[in-house]
Design a protein around this motif. Sequence first.
Motif, PDB file in Angstrom:
ATOM      1  N   LEU A   5       0.849  -1.203   0.000  1.00  0.00           N
ATOM      2  CA  LEU A   5       0.000   0.000   0.000  1.00  0.00           C
ATOM      3  C   LEU A   5       0.880   1.248   0.000  1.00  0.00           C
ATOM      4  O   LEU A   5       1.649   1.473   0.931  1.00  0.00           O
ATOM      5  CB  LEU A   5      -0.901   0.002   1.241  1.00  0.00           C
ATOM      6  CG  LEU A   5      -1.696   1.284   1.512  1.00  0.00           C
ATOM      7  CD1 LEU A   5      -2.704   1.580   0.410  1.00  0.00           C
ATOM      8  CD2 LEU A   5      -2.426   1.191   2.860  1.00  0.00           C
ATOM      9  N   ASP A   6       0.772   2.033  -1.062  1.00  0.00           N
ATOM     10  CA  ASP A   6       1.434   3.340  -1.096  1.00  0.00           C
ATOM     11  C   ASP A   6       0.369   4.349  -0.684  1.00  0.00           C
ATOM     12  O   ASP A   6      -0.553   4.619  -1.441  1.00  0.00           O
ATOM     13  CB  ASP A   6       1.944   3.615  -2.520  1.00  0.00           C
ATOM     14  CG  ASP A   6       2.715   4.928  -2.614  1.00  0.00           C
ATOM     15  OD1 ASP A   6       3.116   5.455  -1.560  1.00  0.00           O
ATOM     16  OD2 ASP A   6       2.905   5.420  -3.737  1.00  0.00           O
ATOM     17  N   PRO A   7       0.465   4.905   0.522  1.00  0.00           N
ATOM     18  CA  PRO A   7      -0.636   5.730   1.032  1.00  0.00           C
ATOM     19  C   PRO A   7      -0.602   7.137   0.456  1.00  0.00           C
ATOM     20  O   PRO A   7      -0.369   8.113   1.166  1.00  0.00           O
ATOM     21  CB  PRO A   7      -0.374   5.734   2.539  1.00  0.00           C
ATOM     22  CG  PRO A   7       1.119   5.649   2.646  1.00  0.00           C
ATOM     23  CD  PRO A   7       1.593   4.822   1.471  1.00  0.00           C
ATOM     24  N   PRO A  10       4.990   4.857   3.245  1.00  0.00           N
ATOM     25  CA  PRO A  10       4.744   6.298   3.355  1.00  0.00           C
ATOM     26  C   PRO A  10       6.003   7.151   3.178  1.00  0.00           C
ATOM     27  O   PRO A  10       7.093   6.725   3.550  1.00  0.00           O
ATOM     28  CB  PRO A  10       4.246   6.440   4.805  1.00  0.00           C
ATOM     29  CG  PRO A  10       4.951   5.334   5.536  1.00  0.00           C
ATOM     30  CD  PRO A  10       5.067   4.194   4.554  1.00  0.00           C
ATOM     31  N   ASN A  11       5.838   8.346   2.631  1.00  0.00           N
ATOM     32  CA  ASN A  11       6.885   9.352   2.775  1.00  0.00           C
ATOM     33  C   ASN A  11       6.645  10.027   4.134  1.00  0.00           C
ATOM     34  O   ASN A  11       5.737   9.632   4.876  1.00  0.00           O
ATOM     35  CB  ASN A  11       6.890  10.344   1.598  1.00  0.00           C
ATOM     36  CG  ASN A  11       5.558  11.072   1.441  1.00  0.00           C
ATOM     37  OD1 ASN A  11       4.844  11.289   2.422  1.00  0.00           O
ATOM     38  ND2 ASN A  11       5.212  11.443   0.214  1.00  0.00           N
ATOM     39  N   LEU A  12       7.418  11.026   4.478  1.00  0.00           N
ATOM     40  CA  LEU A  12       7.326  11.528   5.855  1.00  0.00           C
ATOM     41  C   LEU A  12       5.954  12.143   6.199  1.00  0.00           C
ATOM     42  O   LEU A  12       5.403  11.842   7.260  1.00  0.00           O
ATOM     43  CB  LEU A  12       8.468  12.496   6.147  1.00  0.00           C
ATOM     44  CG  LEU A  12       9.868  11.876   6.050  1.00  0.00           C
ATOM     45  CD1 LEU A  12      10.904  12.790   6.675  1.00  0.00           C
ATOM     46  CD2 LEU A  12       9.952  10.502   6.675  1.00  0.00           C
ATOM     47  N   PRO A  13       5.383  12.974   5.323  1.00  0.00           N
ATOM     48  CA  PRO A  13       4.051  13.509   5.660  1.00  0.00           C
ATOM     49  C   PRO A  13       2.990  12.394   5.766  1.00  0.00           C
ATOM     50  O   PRO A  13       2.099  12.447   6.618  1.00  0.00           O
ATOM     51  CB  PRO A  13       3.726  14.438   4.485  1.00  0.00           C
ATOM     52  CG  PRO A  13       5.045  14.763   3.863  1.00  0.00           C
ATOM     53  CD  PRO A  13       5.937  13.590   4.109  1.00  0.00           C
ATOM     54  N   GLU A  14       3.112  11.398   4.890  1.00  0.00           N
ATOM     55  CA  GLU A  14       2.142  10.297   4.939  1.00  0.00           C
ATOM     56  C   GLU A  14       2.317   9.461   6.206  1.00  0.00           C
ATOM     57  O   GLU A  14       1.336   8.997   6.808  1.00  0.00           O
ATOM     58  CB  GLU A  14       2.298   9.424   3.682  1.00  0.00           C
ATOM     59  CG  GLU A  14       1.843  10.150   2.423  1.00  0.00           C
ATOM     60  CD  GLU A  14       2.424   9.590   1.125  1.00  0.00           C
ATOM     61  OE1 GLU A  14       2.025  10.077   0.052  1.00  0.00           O
ATOM     62  OE2 GLU A  14       3.296   8.697   1.178  1.00  0.00           O
ATOM     63  N   LEU A  15       3.556   9.298   6.611  1.00  0.00           N
ATOM     64  CA  LEU A  15       3.823   8.559   7.848  1.00  0.00           C
ATOM     65  C   LEU A  15       3.156   9.277   9.022  1.00  0.00           C
ATOM     66  O   LEU A  15       2.539   8.647   9.888  1.00  0.00           O
ATOM     67  CB  LEU A  15       5.338   8.449   8.065  1.00  0.00           C
ATOM     68  CG  LEU A  15       5.776   7.769   9.355  1.00  0.00           C
ATOM     69  CD1 LEU A  15       5.326   6.313   9.382  1.00  0.00           C
ATOM     70  CD2 LEU A  15       7.297   7.851   9.519  1.00  0.00           C
ATOM     71  N   VAL A  40       9.613   3.324   5.346  1.00  0.00           N
ATOM     72  CA  VAL A  40       9.639   4.797   5.427  1.00  0.00           C
ATOM     73  C   VAL A  40      10.581   5.314   4.361  1.00  0.00           C
ATOM     74  O   VAL A  40      11.709   4.836   4.249  1.00  0.00           O
ATOM     75  CB  VAL A  40      10.246   5.306   6.758  1.00  0.00           C
ATOM     76  CG1 VAL A  40       9.736   6.702   7.061  1.00  0.00           C
ATOM     77  CG2 VAL A  40      10.028   4.352   7.877  1.00  0.00           C
ATOM     78  N   LYS A  41      10.133   6.330   3.613  1.00  0.00           N
ATOM     79  CA  LYS A  41      10.944   6.862   2.525  1.00  0.00           C
ATOM     80  C   LYS A  41      11.502   8.232   2.879  1.00  0.00           C
ATOM     81  O   LYS A  41      10.768   9.127   3.272  1.00  0.00           O
ATOM     82  CB  LYS A  41      10.097   6.983   1.264  1.00  0.00           C
ATOM     83  CG  LYS A  41       9.557   5.646   0.792  1.00  0.00           C
ATOM     84  CD  LYS A  41       8.620   5.812  -0.387  1.00  0.00           C
ATOM     85  CE  LYS A  41       7.379   6.582  -0.022  1.00  0.00           C
ATOM     86  NZ  LYS A  41       6.367   6.557  -1.096  1.00  0.00           N
ATOM     87  N   GLY A  42      12.798   8.351   2.734  1.00  0.00           N
ATOM     88  CA  GLY A  42      13.458   9.612   3.097  1.00  0.00           C
ATOM     89  C   GLY A  42      13.627  10.566   1.926  1.00  0.00           C
ATOM     90  O   GLY A  42      14.383  11.517   2.026  1.00  0.00           O
ATOM     91  N   THR A  56       8.283   8.749  -8.200  1.00  0.00           N
ATOM     92  CA  THR A  56       9.237   7.826  -7.561  1.00  0.00           C
ATOM     93  C   THR A  56       8.532   6.895  -6.583  1.00  0.00           C
ATOM     94  O   THR A  56       8.833   5.711  -6.505  1.00  0.00           O
ATOM     95  CB  THR A  56      10.337   8.584  -6.787  1.00  0.00           C
ATOM     96  OG1 THR A  56       9.714   9.627  -6.031  1.00  0.00           O
ATOM     97  CG2 THR A  56      11.363   9.160  -7.721  1.00  0.00           C
ATOM     98  N   GLY A  57       7.560   7.458  -5.831  1.00  0.00           N
ATOM     99  CA  GLY A  57       6.856   6.655  -4.834  1.00  0.00           C
ATOM    100  C   GLY A  57       6.031   5.552  -5.494  1.00  0.00           C
ATOM    101  O   GLY A  57       6.044   4.391  -5.054  1.00  0.00           O
ATOM    102  N   CYS A  58       5.314   5.904  -6.563  1.00  0.00           N
ATOM    103  CA  CYS A  58       4.498   4.923  -7.293  1.00  0.00           C
ATOM    104  C   CYS A  58       5.405   3.818  -7.829  1.00  0.00           C
ATOM    105  O   CYS A  58       5.114   2.623  -7.723  1.00  0.00           O
ATOM    106  CB  CYS A  58       3.793   5.578  -8.485  1.00  0.00           C
ATOM    107  SG  CYS A  58       2.825   7.021  -8.039  1.00  0.00           S
TER     108      CYS A  58
HETATM  109 MG   LIG Z   1       4.039   9.058  -2.899  1.00  0.00          MG
END
Ligand SMILES: [Mg+2]
Length: 772
Positions: A342-344, A375-380, A412-414, A449-451
């Motif tokens: 799941l990519d939120p 998640p990236n940081l805001p999504e986390l 977690v993605k930085g 990049t996230g997708c």
């Molecule tokens: Mg994303």
Amino acid sequence: MTRAIDLSLYLVTDTRLCGRRGVPAVVDAAVSGGARIVQLRDKDATDEEFLALLVELAAVIDGRALLVVDDRLDVVVEARRRGARVDGVHLGQSDASVLRARELLGPDAIVGLTANTAAHLEAARALPPGTVDYLGVGAIHPTTTKPDHPPVLGVEGFAALAAVSPLPCVAIGGITEDDAAPLRRAGAAGLAVVSALCAAADPRAAATRLVRAWRDAPTPSPIAPPPIAPSPIVPSPITGPPRVLSIAGTDPSGGAGIQADIKSISANGGYAMTAITALVAQNTRGVREIHRPPSDFLRAQLDAVSDDIVVDAVKIGMLADTGIIRVVRSWLEEHRPPTIVLDPVMVATSGDRLLDAEAEEALRGLLPLVDVVTPNLPELAMLAQEEVAATWDDALAQAVRVAGRSGTLVLVKGGHLDGDDAPDALVEPGGGISLFPGERIRTRSTHGTGCSLSSALATRRARGAAWPDAVAESRAWLRESIIAGSTLGVGGGHGPVHHFAGLWSRGGLETRPTADAVAADWWDRIARVRAGIDGLPFIRALADGDLPRSAFLFYLEQDALYLREYARTLAEAARTAPTSAQQAFWAGAARDAIAGELELHASWLGTAAYADSDGAGSSGAEAFGAEPAPATVAYLDHLRSAAFSGEHGVLIAALLPCFWLYADLGARLHGGAFGTRPQDPDHPYASWLATYADPGFEEANRRAIGFVAETAAGADPRTRERMRLAFERSVVYERAFFAAPMPNPMPAPMPDPMPAPILVPGVTPAGGDRRR
Ligand SMILES: [Mg+2]
Ligand SMILES: Nc1ncnc2c1ncn2[C@@H]1O[C@H](COP(=O)(O)OP(=O)(O)OP(=O)(O)O)[C@@H](O)[C@H]1O
Ligand SMILES: Cc1ncc(CO)c(N)n1
């Protein structure tokens, strides 16, 4: 030749246990849940009944799994004659000879053999290679489905046999999910189950759980003894590419959303399928409009896929609103695909929202249903219902809380951190953390990049990798794709990554960027330095006209010293130019540098400084005895070493900033971009400023950019990279040169001799001054 037969989940039918549902219904469900090979076994049926059931099963399975028959070789031959797809036969020690089966069914059929003792293994080893494909080895536990079952081996007994087996061994006998890990460790090629599926209330869900348990199990340790004879088949967790479904929104510009997912899944070795949650009118610059089809229609898409195709993995992206999340949730609950990432998605790289604020709660509710959330940081922070983490350590702590509460892995993605690192971390519910450090790549190609990462991860996992390995593999691929992104020349905002960079370069399909793309990319990359130059006290004061005369004269002296050597390196560029047109251009530039510029300086230096002291105003550059300042020396050393490199491209790239930055700055200073009116006859430096705003100089600049960019575009990637570094280094020296006459109270550090390859994510180009 080796043949991969997927033995991971092997269903052996039991007509009695299937009960009133009937064997075909149970087989259908189990195959949908992930069973990869089915053996029809019914000791009581007549040959006619058996044949009818076999033909029906072949139709129900419809190629989604392999189908073999227990014992009755003649029925296999008859069913095949009638056109049913039956893949082979499984024979016991007392059944018809495997040699005869191979002869009758041909080399492509599957022939399996039961082997429960060391003597059986010896006999199998004595067969001609290619006779038998796999061995069924048991009983692992006592079982009631085979009253005459062989002695119980236990996992240890199985391991002992598997270790010396010449063929892949499928374990059988009372197997449940709990046996998956120990048996896989013991070297099993798969789990053969009867009652765990035939007696299950929900055979599809049971199959999914077994597949999941199998895939989650560690593969045998490399110290296990190697098979004694080379195996004719390669046991693999799955046959063929995993079928990966992306549930996400669209991006017509092709870099994010569904479009990125299809490319990413394909690039990572999966078969890509899609169910669209929303149509998004967007490009590399931002989101314009979102259209949400009725959520029933999403359900229809999901059903269309899962009614027909086994879904090995799911990647979930943009979910838009609560109605859509509800549909995805119920579909997941019914189908339980073995791998779910799941990519939120909340916001696009451009900053636009892609999820209703009210839907956040519903999205959090999906966590326990999925294997990994990315998640990236805001999504986390949204998942944790906390503030956005300020540091990487805070982010990790937050991820530990999210993983612990949901029981789900958190990647977690930085990517959104400041600084020179772009680390990711895989956090386990138990608090374990796998860190994936990585240097930030200086680029604007980060759209999607996230997708791309989440799709790659689902695919790599479904191909059989353990989660940390799947992350490492996906990241390695993504980094290569990010680096190559700028060569695509797509869009004026955050460009897409190049999903097929590796594939294209291996296949000789690599395209060269256009000259325009190179120029645009290089100009973007120096945005931060350009902004720095604009802010220098020297430039500000020059524009305002209140630059102290001493500072201006210092600058002109250094510039005179610089131009003399610059002219020599331009002459070297002429000497090494590949065409007469280029030779003429660089030679002309060398002449202009000496003649035109020194003439200007001579007049300034003569009338101002020297006229007062010795009255020799007309003698020009020869007259002054200034020493080169450190910034001048450093810049000239760089130009000379570029000239000595023997690479014409590197040399002209190093020479370019002196054209480009001056033409840009000159035009903007002259045009009043700094809020002054330098055309004002009272401006003390008006005539000097006019030189750089001269249309002739602008034309020379245009041609210089053209030659350099064309040379770079036509060069191989490594040469192009060396050219870019030479260019960027000159840009940094230009700033130092402009800084030297009026050092800041806080002295700026000398530029790094070799500026680290770039990296200013999120830097916006200064103003509207992009050249191309
Ligand atoms: Mg994303
Ligand atoms: N400049 C970069 N250099 C190296 N890796 C990067 C860079 N930018 C992003 N990544 C990597 O790309 C992946 C996606 O991270 P990011 O934090 O950008 O996700 P995201 O915000 O969800 O992306 P998107 O905007 O596409 O939704 C991560 O593996 C991250 O480390
Ligand atoms: C549809 C879609 N999903 C995700 C993202 C994240 O970048 C995007 N821009 N568009």
